[in-house]
Write a protein that holds these residues in place. Structure first.
Motif, PDB file in Angstrom:
ATOM      1  N   LEU A   2       0.840  -1.195   0.000  1.00 29.83           N
ATOM      2  CA  LEU A   2       0.000   0.000   0.000  1.00 29.83           C
ATOM      3  C   LEU A   2       0.874   1.243   0.000  1.00 29.83           C
ATOM      4  N   GLU A   3       0.647   2.133  -0.918  1.00 32.28           N
ATOM      5  CA  GLU A   3       1.469   3.343  -1.056  1.00 32.28           C
ATOM      6  C   GLU A   3       0.527   4.551  -1.164  1.00 32.28           C
ATOM      7  N   ARG A   4       0.775   5.535  -0.287  1.00 32.58           N
ATOM      8  CA  ARG A   4      -0.145   6.683  -0.278  1.00 32.58           C
ATOM      9  C   ARG A   4      -0.015   7.559  -1.519  1.00 32.58           C
ATOM     10  N   GLY A   5       1.136   7.487  -2.170  1.00 34.08           N
ATOM     11  CA  GLY A   5       1.337   8.296  -3.379  1.00 34.08           C
ATOM     12  C   GLY A   5       1.607   7.398  -4.564  1.00 34.08           C
ATOM     13  N   ASN A   9       7.726   7.482  -3.977  1.00 31.16           N
ATOM     14  CA  ASN A   9       7.066   8.744  -3.613  1.00 31.16           C
ATOM     15  C   ASN A   9       7.990   9.734  -2.908  1.00 31.16           C
ATOM     16  N   SER A  10       8.790   9.238  -1.956  1.00 31.35           N
ATOM     17  CA  SER A  10       9.635  10.171  -1.198  1.00 31.35           C
ATOM     18  C   SER A  10      10.661  10.819  -2.127  1.00 31.35           C
ATOM     19  N   TRP A  11      11.132  10.072  -3.106  1.00 30.62           N
ATOM     20  CA  TRP A  11      12.118  10.618  -4.046  1.00 30.62           C
ATOM     21  C   TRP A  11      11.474  11.575  -5.042  1.00 30.62           C
ATOM     22  N   ARG A  12      10.190  11.437  -5.252  1.00 28.98           N
ATOM     23  CA  ARG A  12       9.483  12.363  -6.157  1.00 28.98           C
ATOM     24  C   ARG A  12       9.147  13.681  -5.480  1.00 28.98           C
ATOM     25  N   LEU A  21      22.239  11.194  -4.937  1.00 33.03           N
ATOM     26  CA  LEU A  21      22.550  10.199  -3.912  1.00 33.03           C
ATOM     27  C   LEU A  21      23.964  10.439  -3.414  1.00 33.03           C
ATOM     28  N   LEU A  22      24.211  10.175  -2.162  1.00 36.67           N
ATOM     29  CA  LEU A  22      25.592  10.220  -1.673  1.00 36.67           C
ATOM     30  C   LEU A  22      26.235   8.843  -1.784  1.00 36.67           C
ATOM     31  N   THR A  23      25.451   7.846  -2.119  1.00 42.36           N
ATOM     32  CA  THR A  23      25.993   6.501  -2.357  1.00 42.36           C
ATOM     33  C   THR A  23      26.300   6.354  -3.854  1.00 42.36           C
ATOM     34  N   PRO A  24      27.485   5.803  -4.186  1.00 43.41           N
ATOM     35  CA  PRO A  24      27.837   5.691  -5.610  1.00 43.41           C
ATOM     36  C   PRO A  24      26.957   4.666  -6.340  1.00 43.41           C
ATOM     37  N   THR A  70      -3.644   5.466   1.104  1.00 44.81           N
ATOM     38  CA  THR A  70      -3.036   5.895   2.368  1.00 44.81           C
ATOM     39  C   THR A  70      -3.564   5.024   3.501  1.00 44.81           C
ATOM     40  N   VAL A  71      -2.651   4.444   4.262  1.00 42.05           N
ATOM     41  CA  VAL A  71      -3.078   3.671   5.434  1.00 42.05           C
ATOM     42  C   VAL A  71      -3.402   4.682   6.530  1.00 42.05           C
ATOM     43  N   THR A  72      -4.634   4.670   7.002  1.00 34.58           N
ATOM     44  CA  THR A  72      -5.034   5.650   8.023  1.00 34.58           C
ATOM     45  C   THR A  72      -5.122   5.011   9.410  1.00 34.58           C
ATOM     46  N   SER A 358      21.148  -0.507   7.099  1.00 33.74           N
ATOM     47  CA  SER A 358      19.700  -0.752   6.979  1.00 33.74           C
ATOM     48  C   SER A 358      18.887   0.345   6.322  1.00 33.74           C
ATOM     49  N   THR A 359      19.269   1.621   6.498  1.00 29.42           N
ATOM     50  CA  THR A 359      18.429   2.686   5.910  1.00 29.42           C
ATOM     51  C   THR A 359      18.875   3.076   4.519  1.00 29.42           C
ATOM     52  N   PHE A 360      19.882   2.400   3.992  1.00 30.74           N
ATOM     53  CA  PHE A 360      20.339   2.753   2.641  1.00 30.74           C
ATOM     54  C   PHE A 360      19.694   1.818   1.619  1.00 30.74           C
ATOM     55  N   ILE A 361      19.635   2.297   0.385  1.00 31.86           N
ATOM     56  CA  ILE A 361      18.967   1.526  -0.664  1.00 31.86           C
ATOM     57  C   ILE A 361      19.572   0.121  -0.753  1.00 31.86           C
ATOM     58  N   HIS A 362      20.894   0.031  -0.694  1.00 33.49           N
ATOM     59  CA  HIS A 362      21.528  -1.288  -0.832  1.00 33.49           C
ATOM     60  C   HIS A 362      21.409  -2.118   0.450  1.00 33.49           C
TER      61      HIS A 362
HETATM   62  C1  LIG Z   1      17.565  13.623   2.057  1.00 30.08           C
HETATM   63  C2  LIG Z   1      17.817  12.152   1.988  1.00 30.08           C
HETATM   64  C3  LIG Z   1      18.879  11.669   1.238  1.00 30.08           C
HETATM   65  C4  LIG Z   1      19.128  10.312   1.160  1.00 30.08           C
HETATM   66  N1  LIG Z   1      20.193   9.870   0.414  1.00 30.08           N
HETATM   67  C5  LIG Z   1      20.416   8.540   0.299  1.00 30.08           C
HETATM   68  C6  LIG Z   1      21.479   8.036  -0.509  1.00 30.08           C
HETATM   69  O1  LIG Z   1      22.272   8.793  -1.059  1.00 30.08           O
HETATM   70  N2  LIG Z   1      21.616   6.691  -0.628  1.00 30.08           N
HETATM   71  C7  LIG Z   1      20.787   5.812  -0.003  1.00 30.08           C
HETATM   72  O2  LIG Z   1      20.968   4.597  -0.154  1.00 30.08           O
HETATM   73  N3  LIG Z   1      19.790   6.255   0.792  1.00 30.08           N
HETATM   74  C8  LIG Z   1      19.589   7.591   0.958  1.00 30.08           C
HETATM   75  N4  LIG Z   1      18.583   8.050   1.762  1.00 30.08           N
HETATM   76  C9  LIG Z   1      17.822   7.109   2.522  1.00 30.08           C
HETATM   77  C10 LIG Z   1      16.636   6.702   1.645  1.00 30.08           C
HETATM   78  O3  LIG Z   1      15.507   7.410   2.041  1.00 30.08           O
HETATM   79  C11 LIG Z   1      16.437   5.273   1.701  1.00 30.08           C
HETATM   80  O4  LIG Z   1      17.523   4.580   1.176  1.00 30.08           O
HETATM   81  C12 LIG Z   1      15.199   4.779   0.961  1.00 30.08           C
HETATM   82  O5  LIG Z   1      14.493   5.767   0.273  1.00 30.08           O
HETATM   83  C13 LIG Z   1      14.304   4.266   2.030  1.00 30.08           C
HETATM   84  O6  LIG Z   1      13.249   3.615   1.403  1.00 30.08           O
HETATM   85  P1  LIG Z   1      11.990   3.227   2.233  1.00 30.08           P
HETATM   86  O7  LIG Z   1      11.074   2.595   1.253  1.00 30.08           O
HETATM   87  O8  LIG Z   1      12.362   2.486   3.465  1.00 30.08           O
HETATM   88  O9  LIG Z   1      11.406   4.630   2.761  1.00 30.08           O
HETATM   89  P2  LIG Z   1      10.749   5.810   1.900  1.00 30.08           P
HETATM   90  O10 LIG Z   1      11.523   6.086   0.661  1.00 30.08           O
HETATM   91  O11 LIG Z   1      10.532   6.944   2.870  1.00 30.08           O
HETATM   92  O12 LIG Z   1       9.362   5.185   1.481  1.00 30.08           O
HETATM   93  C14 LIG Z   1       8.288   5.028   2.369  1.00 30.08           C
HETATM   94  C15 LIG Z   1       7.017   5.042   1.563  1.00 30.08           C
HETATM   95  O13 LIG Z   1       5.915   4.825   2.410  1.00 30.08           O
HETATM   96  C16 LIG Z   1       4.854   5.660   2.023  1.00 30.08           C
HETATM   97  N5  LIG Z   1       3.992   5.872   3.186  1.00 30.08           N
HETATM   98  C17 LIG Z   1       4.321   6.458   4.356  1.00 30.08           C
HETATM   99  N6  LIG Z   1       3.265   6.462   5.199  1.00 30.08           N
HETATM  100  C18 LIG Z   1       2.256   5.846   4.542  1.00 30.08           C
HETATM  101  C19 LIG Z   1       0.899   5.550   4.872  1.00 30.08           C
HETATM  102  N7  LIG Z   1       0.352   5.872   6.062  1.00 30.08           N
HETATM  103  N8  LIG Z   1       0.136   4.896   3.947  1.00 30.08           N
HETATM  104  C20 LIG Z   1       0.676   4.536   2.757  1.00 30.08           C
HETATM  105  N9  LIG Z   1       1.929   4.807   2.386  1.00 30.08           N
HETATM  106  C21 LIG Z   1       2.713   5.461   3.269  1.00 30.08           C
HETATM  107  C22 LIG Z   1       5.543   6.935   1.542  1.00 30.08           C
HETATM  108  O14 LIG Z   1       4.726   7.667   0.653  1.00 30.08           O
HETATM  109  C23 LIG Z   1       6.792   6.401   0.883  1.00 30.08           C
HETATM  110  O15 LIG Z   1       6.653   6.194  -0.503  1.00 30.08           O
HETATM  111  C24 LIG Z   1      18.307   9.405   1.860  1.00 30.08           C
HETATM  112  C25 LIG Z   1      17.232   9.894   2.625  1.00 30.08           C
HETATM  113  C26 LIG Z   1      16.982  11.243   2.683  1.00 30.08           C
HETATM  114  C27 LIG Z   1      15.841  11.750   3.524  1.00 30.08           C
END
Ligand SMILES: Cc1cc2nc3c(=O)[nH]c(=O)nc-3n(C[C@H](O)[C@H](O)[C@H](O)COP(=O)(O)OP(=O)(O)OC[C@H]3O[C@@H](n4cnc5c(N)ncnc54)[C@H](O)[C@@H]3O)c2cc1C
Length: 395
Positions: A2-5, A9-12, A21-24, A70-72, A358-362
């Motif tokens: 389920l995706e609210r956007g 979305n966060s990258w858009r 990205l700061l990761t190569p 959107t999950v509410t 854990s919080t990075f894409i890879h």
């Molecule tokens: C400024 C910034 C720079 C970054 N640079 C890097 C980088 O260089 N390299 C790297 O590896 N990582 C980077 N990151 C970390 C990056 O965010 C993560 O690697 C990756 O985007 C995390 O993916 P995710 O799906 O866990 O979270 P998100 O990308 O935050 O995705 C979460 C999704 O959940 C959706 N969502 C949230 N709440 C709800 C709801 N209630 N109902 C439905 N949908 C919902 C959102 O719309 C979103 O699409 C960066 C982060 C930030 C903030």
């Protein structure tokens, strides 16, 4: 799913225009063997390119994404979770929370005391320098976001003051390789959450002072000083329209220098044992962070010197929709390696969830494998203990 956007979305919608990205690129590894396959493995993707890459990955694995949903609310009812979304309602035995670690900007409460004539922007609102009113800019926070925005604003010609608290200093390249190559190859990224001395501290660590530029430039505080940015200490509070800064700038910089030195020593030691020393350049050391003998301790916010405050003070997750009692006093999810403190509830994508990466894409691939393994055990009625399980592909 389920995706609210929309997908990615966060990258858009939640990044500034110039962000890369700061990761190569070579590090952009996704599950199911999906990798960055472009012509610049040592480059850094723009935001639009990240959206494109994640979109291609979603198509590659045929991810069953329900967009604009959107999950509410998520509630536990008997042995199920009851989910309410903007589109429908249903029950599930298990739920994986992958809603991100950076849903909201983290701004100190004293922001409310800043005089109204000073504009305030968070990194969710900042897009580019043209959007700011005239005058100087006070950027608050010297981690990845803060140093990137301070540099951009200074290059645009703005007077910039940067308020610096605890930070992680890193050179962009070390011994001829991207510093994140060292993090990867030496196993630092793969360090497991249950092997760290101080897990809660590791989870609170700010992002490193890194930017992905075509020149692979280091963007530490020395580089910012050379650009003409004034450094001040941590912003402590606002009193009578004046910003009060800590006098401890030199100390936080010395600490960051020391920690960088220790990490580089660890890389060198690893390279000797691993035999990689002959494949990389000679060890390097970097000058200590230069700070002025005295730094400003206060600034009159009514004087007109500062037109805008840009908050680069970090991010926090938003669980406003989670009606299960699994949050601590600070609003963080209580979990053990992604197994949340409620049966059948899981999380992914949080700081040091199971590994430093854990919080990075890879970082998601290994974590997802472990968490889904635990989840499958739960569905099969097996009592699974996440701490006892070893990483499937950790070092
Ligand atoms: C400024 C910034 C720079 C970054 N640079 C890097 C980088 O260089 N390299 C790297 O590896 N990582 C980077 N990151 C970390 C990056 O965010 C993560 O690697 C990756 O985007 C995390 O993916 P995710 O799906 O866990 O979270 P998100 O990308 O935050 O995705 C979460 C999704 O959940 C959706 N969502 C949230 N709440 C709800 C709801 N209630 N109902 C439905 N949908 C919902 C959102 O719309 C979103 O699409 C960066 C982060 C930030 C903030």
């Amino acid at each position: 799913m389920l995706e609210r956007g929309e997908v990615a979305n966060s990258w858009r919608h939640e990044r500034w225009d110039s962000l890369r990205l700061l990761t190569p690129n070579w590090q952009n590894r996704f599950p199911a063997g999906f990798r960055y396959d472009g012509r610049e493995p040592d480059g850094y993707l723009t935001g639009a390119e990240v959206v494109e890459l994640i979109g291609r990955f979603a198509a590659h694995v045929q991810a069953p994404v329900k967009t604009n949903a959107t999950v509410t609310s998520v509630r536990r009812v008997n042995d199920r979770y009851r989910l309410t979304t903007s589109r429908d309602e249903f029950a599930a035995r298990t739920v994986v929370i992958a809603s991100g670690a950076c849903n909201r900007p983290s701004v100190p409460a004293f922001a409310d005391s800043i005089p109204a004539e000073v504009e305030q922007l968070t990194t969710f609102e900042y897009r580019n320098p043209t959007q700011l009113p005239d005058g100087g800019v006070l950027v608050v926070g010297a981690s990845a976001t803060g140093v990137q925005l301070a540099a951009e604003l200074r290059q645009f010609g703005r007077p910039v003051i940067l308020s610096v608290g605890e930070h992680v200093r890193l050179p962009r390249t070390y011994r001829g390789r991207d510093v994140l190559w060292w993090m990867d190859a030496s196993g630092v990224w793969d360090q497991r959450y249950d092997e760290l001395d101080d897990l809660s501290r590791a989870r609170r660590l700010p992002s490193p002072q890194l930017a992905g530029t075509p020149e692979r430039a280091t963007i530490d505080l020395n580089a910012l000083t050379v650009m003409g940015i004034e450094l001040v200490g941590r912003w402590a509070t606002v009193r009578d329209g004046r910003a009060l800064f800590s006098g401890g700038l030199r100390n936080v910089c010395s600490l960051a220098d020391l920690k960088m030195e220790r990490l580089l020593n660890a890389f060198d030691a690893w390279a000797l044992i691993d035999g990689s020393s002959s494949e990389v350049a000679a060890p390097e050391r970097f000058p200590p962070t230069q700070t002025a003998p005295t730094t400003r301790l206060d600034l009159d916010l009514r004087s007109g010197e500062i037109g805008t405050v840009v908050w680069a003070t970090g991010y926090r997750p938003d669980y406003g929709w989670l009606d299960v009692a699994v949050l601590d006093a600070k609003g963080n999810l209580c979990h053990d390696g992604g197994a949340v403190d409620s049966p059948g509830l899981y999380a992914l994508g949080l700081p040091v969830l199971r590994r430093r990466k854990s919080t990075f894409i890879h970082g998601i691939e290994d974590d997802a494998r472990d968490v889904i393994d635990h989840l499958a055990g739960y569905l099969a009625g097996r009592a699974a203990a996440p701490r006892a399980r070893r990483a499937s592909s950790g070092r």
